[in-house]
Design a protein around this motif. Structure first.
Motif, PDB file in Angstrom:
ATOM      1  N   UNK A  76     -61.154 -84.923 -32.619  1.00 44.29           N
ATOM      2  CA  UNK A  76     -61.062 -84.147 -33.865  1.00 44.29           C
ATOM      3  C   UNK A  76     -61.239 -82.654 -33.590  1.00 44.29           C
ATOM      4  N   UNK A  77     -62.200 -82.323 -32.710  1.00 49.36           N
ATOM      5  CA  UNK A  77     -62.401 -80.897 -32.371  1.00 49.36           C
ATOM      6  C   UNK A  77     -61.183 -80.322 -31.648  1.00 49.36           C
ATOM      7  N   UNK A  78     -60.416 -81.206 -30.994  1.00 47.62           N
ATOM      8  CA  UNK A  78     -59.188 -80.749 -30.320  1.00 47.62           C
ATOM      9  C   UNK A  78     -58.066 -80.519 -31.332  1.00 47.62           C
ATOM     10  N   UNK A 300     -79.496 -89.913 -26.741  1.00 53.75           N
ATOM     11  CA  UNK A 300     -80.315 -89.668 -27.936  1.00 53.75           C
ATOM     12  C   UNK A 300     -79.605 -88.687 -28.864  1.00 53.75           C
ATOM     13  N   UNK A 301     -78.974 -87.658 -28.284  1.00 55.35           N
ATOM     14  CA  UNK A 301     -78.242 -86.687 -29.109  1.00 55.35           C
ATOM     15  C   UNK A 301     -77.055 -87.338 -29.805  1.00 55.35           C
ATOM     16  N   UNK A 351     -65.403 -76.765 -28.263  1.00 53.27           N
ATOM     17  CA  UNK A 351     -66.837 -77.059 -28.342  1.00 53.27           C
ATOM     18  C   UNK A 351     -67.028 -78.557 -28.437  1.00 53.27           C
ATOM     19  N   UNK A 352     -67.504 -79.139 -27.371  1.00 51.62           N
ATOM     20  CA  UNK A 352     -67.632 -80.595 -27.328  1.00 51.62           C
ATOM     21  C   UNK A 352     -69.057 -80.990 -27.708  1.00 51.62           C
ATOM     22  N   UNK A 353     -69.198 -81.910 -28.673  1.00 53.96           N
ATOM     23  CA  UNK A 353     -70.538 -82.384 -29.019  1.00 53.96           C
ATOM     24  C   UNK A 353     -71.085 -83.278 -27.919  1.00 53.96           C
ATOM     25  N   UNK A 354     -72.389 -83.396 -27.692  1.00 55.12           N
ATOM     26  CA  UNK A 354     -73.441 -82.548 -28.267  1.00 55.12           C
ATOM     27  C   UNK A 354     -73.663 -81.290 -27.440  1.00 55.12           C
ATOM     28  N   UNK A 355     -72.734 -81.027 -26.512  1.00 56.04           N
ATOM     29  CA  UNK A 355     -72.943 -79.927 -25.566  1.00 56.04           C
ATOM     30  C   UNK A 355     -72.865 -78.569 -26.264  1.00 56.04           C
ATOM     31  N   UNK A 356     -72.006 -78.475 -27.309  1.00 57.50           N
ATOM     32  CA  UNK A 356     -71.865 -77.196 -28.000  1.00 57.50           C
ATOM     33  C   UNK A 356     -73.218 -76.754 -28.527  1.00 57.50           C
TER      34      UNK A 356
END
Ligand code: SAH
Length: 362
Positions: A76-78, A300-301, A351-356
């Motif tokens: 979706x972020x892509x 966990x994130x 921005x890739x979750x949860x890294x963003x």
């Protein structure tokens, strides 16, 4: 039970060394894992209680499910491309992909857009994966070079640890390569001068460095492709966050450590992954590596505890206990949670979750 007899591959390798001299650790690893006739992965299914080791997707369905939801959010972020490659390297039994696709069914457009591709060298495990993924359209390739083009979301769990490394030892006056030679017909480690090797100056005399050229090549190729065409690559493995960790070659046989030269072809053989080296390779190819996370923090994130709660709701006490134990194994710092690390490499601007969130916070 495995006795002390040389394995069929040990006899072949001994003949080869007698004939043409010591072999590199990389050639030894490649033969042990990938020899078409006797290689560890070529002929068997090594996972689970009856095998030699157990991996995160085999511990609990929650692992693959959370990664499936991660893939949906990343897609979706892509910008939700109408067609993209969903690839996995070294899929083992196909469990991670099967669990990921089941969780991703929540978003039918994701499934419709995904072109599933599995990168696998083992004919036996490819067959196991085909059965596991029956009902999904998928293709199998032997190398990253054969993946279809386009934006991609790529997964790799315990893949890089199986790729060959060479080892170099710093002496008082220069570097030597650690190799596999022979002593009284038995395989043994030997040192050979390596005058052309330019190792890091910071390494002390007597210490070993590992060079994972194969892993770097794959990472550079994938990262370059992701930088050009968009997407993200998630690599999960046990390893360390920097050089200077010495000799990490280890063998596992029936859930026990085994001397690495004792049972070639019958024991699993791995090394710890140097995540800084992989991140550097990704960066040099134009992609953006996120700061490395531990598997525990990552899961966990992504909502491991919530997922566990839902999975256990209204279930008998034994089932809830098993789910709690799985959470502890996957994310607890005494189990896999700390030793296992997650490296995410993304195309610039994604921005890739949860890294963003992690990147923004640091
Ligand atoms: N990801 C799985 C299996 C990990 S074991 C899990 O987590 O359970 C390593 C996997 O990588 C096996 O499927 C093995 O056959 C595969 N493999 C090893 N070397 C490979 C290579 N050079 N190219 C592609 N796959 C490889």
């Amino acid at each position: 039970m495995i006795e002390g007899q040389p394995t069929p591959l040990a006899l072949r390798l001994a003949a080869r060394i007698a004939n043409s001299g010591p072999m590199t650790i990389a050639d030894y690893m490649e033969a042990c894992l990938g020899d078409p006739q006797h290689g560890y992965y070529m002929t068997r299914d090594p996972f689970g209680a009856a095998g030699d080791f157990i991996t995160a997707p085999e511990i609990s369905q929650m692992f693959g499910e959370l990664i499936g939801l991660w893939a949906v959010e990343t897609w979706q972020r892509m910008g939700s491309p109408a067609s993209f490659v969903l690839a996995e390297f070294g899929p083992g039994r196909g469990t991670l992909m099967a669990d990921a696709l089941r969780a991703a069914r929540l978003v039918p457009a994701f499934e419709a857009a995904a072109r599933i591709a599995l990168v696998e060298t083992s004919p036996h495990l490819s067959m196991v994966q085909r059965e596991r993924l029956a009902g999904h359209e998928a293709t199998w390739v032997r190398s990253h070079e054969d993946l279809p083009p386009g934006p991609a979301i790529v997964l790799a769990n315990e893949f890089f640890d199986a790729l060959p490394v060479r080892q170099y030892v710093r002496g008082m006056d220069g570097w030597s390569e650690r190799m596999v030679g022979l002593e009284a017909d038995a395989l043994t480690f030997v040192l050979r001068p390596a005058p052309d090797f330019a190792g890091p100056a910071s390494v002390a005399a007597g210490d070993t460095v590992e060079v994972a050229a194969w892993s770097e090549t794959i990472m550079r190729a994938l990262a370059g492709r992701i930088a050009r065409e968009g997407g993200a690559f998630l690599a999960i493995d046990y390893g360390h966050d920097g050089a200077g960790h010495g000799d990490t070659l280890q063998a596992m046989l029936e859930h026990r450590y085994d001397p690495p030269l004792a049972h070639p072809g019958m024991a699993d053989l791995t090394v710890h992954v140097d995540f800084q080296e992989l991140a550097g390779a990704a960066r040099s190819a134009g992609a953006i590596p996120a700061p490395v996370m531990t598997q525990g923090d990552f899961l966990l994130a992504l909502g491991l505890l919530e997922r566990a709660g839902r999975l256990g709701a209204d279930k008998p006490a034994e089932t809830q206990d098993a789910i709690r134990a799985a959470v502890e194994r996957l994310a607890g710092s005494a189990a896999m949670g700390h030793l296992f690390k997650v490296l995410c490499v993304a195309s610039p601007g994604l921005d890739v979750p949860p890294f963003a969130k992690v990147t923004a916070a640091s």
